[in-house]
Design an enzyme around this catalytic site. Structure first.
Site, mmCIF file in Angstrom:
data_model
loop_
_atom_site.group_PDB
_atom_site.id
_atom_site.type_symbol
_atom_site.label_atom_id
_atom_site.label_comp_id
_atom_site.label_asym_id
_atom_site.label_seq_id
_atom_site.Cartn_x
_atom_site.Cartn_y
_atom_site.Cartn_z
ATOM 1 N N CYS A 193 0.785 -1.105 0.008
ATOM 2 C CA CYS A 193 -0.059 0.149 0.080
ATOM 3 C C CYS A 193 0.851 1.275 -0.074
ATOM 4 O O CYS A 193 1.558 1.578 -0.966
ATOM 5 C CB CYS A 193 -0.896 -0.086 1.257
ATOM 6 S SG CYS A 193 -2.373 1.108 0.950
ATOM 7 N N GLU A 241 -1.947 -8.591 4.825
ATOM 8 C CA GLU A 241 -1.840 -8.703 6.273
ATOM 9 C C GLU A 241 -3.555 -8.410 7.077
ATOM 10 O O GLU A 241 -3.388 -8.929 8.133
ATOM 11 C CB GLU A 241 -0.876 -7.970 7.146
ATOM 12 C CG GLU A 241 -1.217 -6.450 7.203
ATOM 13 C CD GLU A 241 -1.453 -5.547 5.667
ATOM 14 O OE1 GLU A 241 -0.947 -5.952 4.634
ATOM 15 O OE2 GLU A 241 -1.844 -4.453 5.871
ATOM 16 N N HIS A 258 -3.672 -4.989 0.767
ATOM 17 C CA HIS A 258 -3.228 -5.565 2.175
ATOM 18 C C HIS A 258 -3.224 -6.975 2.493
ATOM 19 O O HIS A 258 -4.470 -7.323 3.078
ATOM 20 C CB HIS A 258 -3.936 -4.451 3.188
ATOM 21 C CG HIS A 258 -3.864 -2.993 3.399
ATOM 22 N ND1 HIS A 258 -2.616 -2.912 4.135
ATOM 23 C CD2 HIS A 258 -4.200 -2.055 2.673
ATOM 24 C CE1 HIS A 258 -2.918 -1.279 4.022
ATOM 25 N NE2 HIS A 258 -3.522 -0.850 3.077
#
Ligand SMILES: *[C@@H]1O[C@H](CO)[C@@H](O)[C@H](O)[C@H]1NC(C)=O
Ligand SMILES: *[C@@H]1O[C@H](CO)[C@@H](O)[C@H](O)[C@H]1NC(C)=O
Ligand SMILES: *[C@@H]1O[C@H](CO)[C@@H](O)[C@H](O)[C@H]1NC(C)=O
Ligand SMILES: *[C@@H]1O[C@H](CO)[C@@H](O)[C@H](O)[C@H]1NC(C)=O
Ligand SMILES: *[C@@H]1O[C@H](CO)[C@@H](O)[C@H](O)[C@H]1NC(C)=O
Length: 333
Positions: free
Chosen positions: A138, A252, A250
């Protein structure tokens, strides 16, 4: 005659043996990788929750957990240090993750300046054959392109808006890329057809950003996605020579961020597909042979020296965060 044959056989075996050994030495993987994660300026929101401590920087714990889940340990990298800090640390670690977040690139001694040191040092290491990967997620991906563009007064990214889980639209030759050439086809299928990549950004890199700064020579776009107003942005990219990778979404957040209002993708398929990205990056980092001098030196740097705070309960979008360098409660040296 017999002796001569044995002599020749031994000679050939020896030479082949020598070749095999040196190939092995080059290809041997480091199965104890340690990855640096760059911190960033403390957010206004989190500062308001910890005004006394007045922390200098933070790392969202989801990035740490995502790296750890792929078989690596983590060292936090602080902002606001001079070049030698980054040079010394990068001689000991095996790669750097530039995480997402919400800081500006124009604050001095912040995330972007630290990122520039790291980017330049990593280029130098790779130039002399010392394999050193960087992965930007990002804002970290935007930072890679911002730096590759030579910074500049006008930031080389555009305004956009994406707060959705969307699929990846792979480019025609994505299977020839480093990032996706070995990806299992069931994971590709999920990424292509399901809404599993979590987006949370107000800036995008579009093809025009690469064209206008002559970046297509060095960077390979491997997928696009569409923002909430159908602007087509670059979702994944890699450098053609350096082991530098960027993704706008993202990975994660799927497994490690839980703010209800955000509606992150948490399905079985989302977890499975998003797992791939740090698995890939950590495998890249296993190709680096850097190490700390000793276990006790490792222990002084590892993130286990810090305790994650439960920031989700305070209303943060990050469920847990690590904080660094309190300025309010300790002296500044
Ligand atoms: C936090 O630290 C900075 C830098 O030392 C200082 O300028 C600022 O006033 C401090 N803020 C608070 C609320 O303590
Ligand atoms: C820094 O950049 C942001 C946008 O990226 C802008 O809003 C802000 O005005 C800039 N600050 C300075 C001091 O240039
Ligand atoms: C996917 O990308 C191709 C060009 O590479 C484009 O023609 C197509 O419209 C895109 N599909 C979507 C759903 O955005
Ligand atoms: C993905 O999201 C879009 C937009 O919300 C929706 O139209 C589409 O049906 C979704 N696709 C899947 C496979 O869930
Ligand atoms: C673009 O960059 C490449 C190397 O990265 C260089 O060889 C080429 O001359 C550049 N082209 C222009 C138009 O600047």
């Amino acid at each position: 005659m017999k002796g001569l044959l044995i002599f020749i056989a031994a000679y050939v075996l020896n030479c082949e043996g020598a070749v095999i050994v040196s190939e092995k030495k080059r290809n041997v993987l480091n199965n104890r990788p340690i990855i640096g994660i760059l911190s960033q300026e403390q957010s206004f929101y989190l500062h308001s929750k910890y005004p006394e401590e007045n922390y200098t920087s933070y790392i969202a714990a989801s990035y740490v957990k995502d790296v750890e889940s792929s078989g690596a340990r983590v060292v936090p990298i602080l902002i606001g240090k001079d070049r030698s800090y980054y040079e010394e640390l990068m001689r000991k670690i095996n790669g750097v993750l530039l995480p997402g977040g919400a800081t500006f690139f124009n604050q001095s001694n912040g995330y972007a300046d630290a990122g520039q040191h790291i980017y330049e040092i990593a280029q130098k290491l790779n130039d002399v054959g010392d394999y050193f990967p960087i992965f930007g997620t990002c804002l970290g991906f935007e930072l890679l392109i911002f730096l590759a563009s030579g910074r500049g007064k006008e930031e080389n990214r555009i305004r956009c808006y994406s707060y959705s889980n969307v699929p990846l639209n792979f480019t025609q030759d994505y299977r020839s890329s480093k990032m996706f050439k070995g990806t299992p086809s069931d994971i590709i299928e999920i990424l292509k057809t399901k809404n599993v990549t979590v987006n949370s950004h107000q800036f995008c890199i579009v093809d025009e950003n690469l064209n206008s700064h002559n970046l297509t020579h060095d960077w390979l776009v491997t997928s696009h996605s569409n923002d909430d107003h159908s602007v087509e942005f670059i979702a994944s990219i890699e450098h053609k020579r350096y082991p530098f990778y960027g993704i706008q979404f993202h990975p994660e957040k799927s497994a490690f961020e839980w703010k209800r209002s955000k509606k992150y993708a948490h399905s079985f398929e989302a977890i499975k597909a998003n797992r791939y990205f740090m698995d890939f990056f950590v495998q890249e980092c296993r190709k680096s042979q850097h190490s700390f001098a000793s276990a006790s030196e490792e222990n002084r740097y590892l993130i286990y020296n810090y305790e994650p705070h439960f920031t989700g309960v305070l209303g943060s979008a990050y469920h847990q965060c690590y904080f660094f360098e309190p300025r309010g409660t300790v002296s500044n040296n």
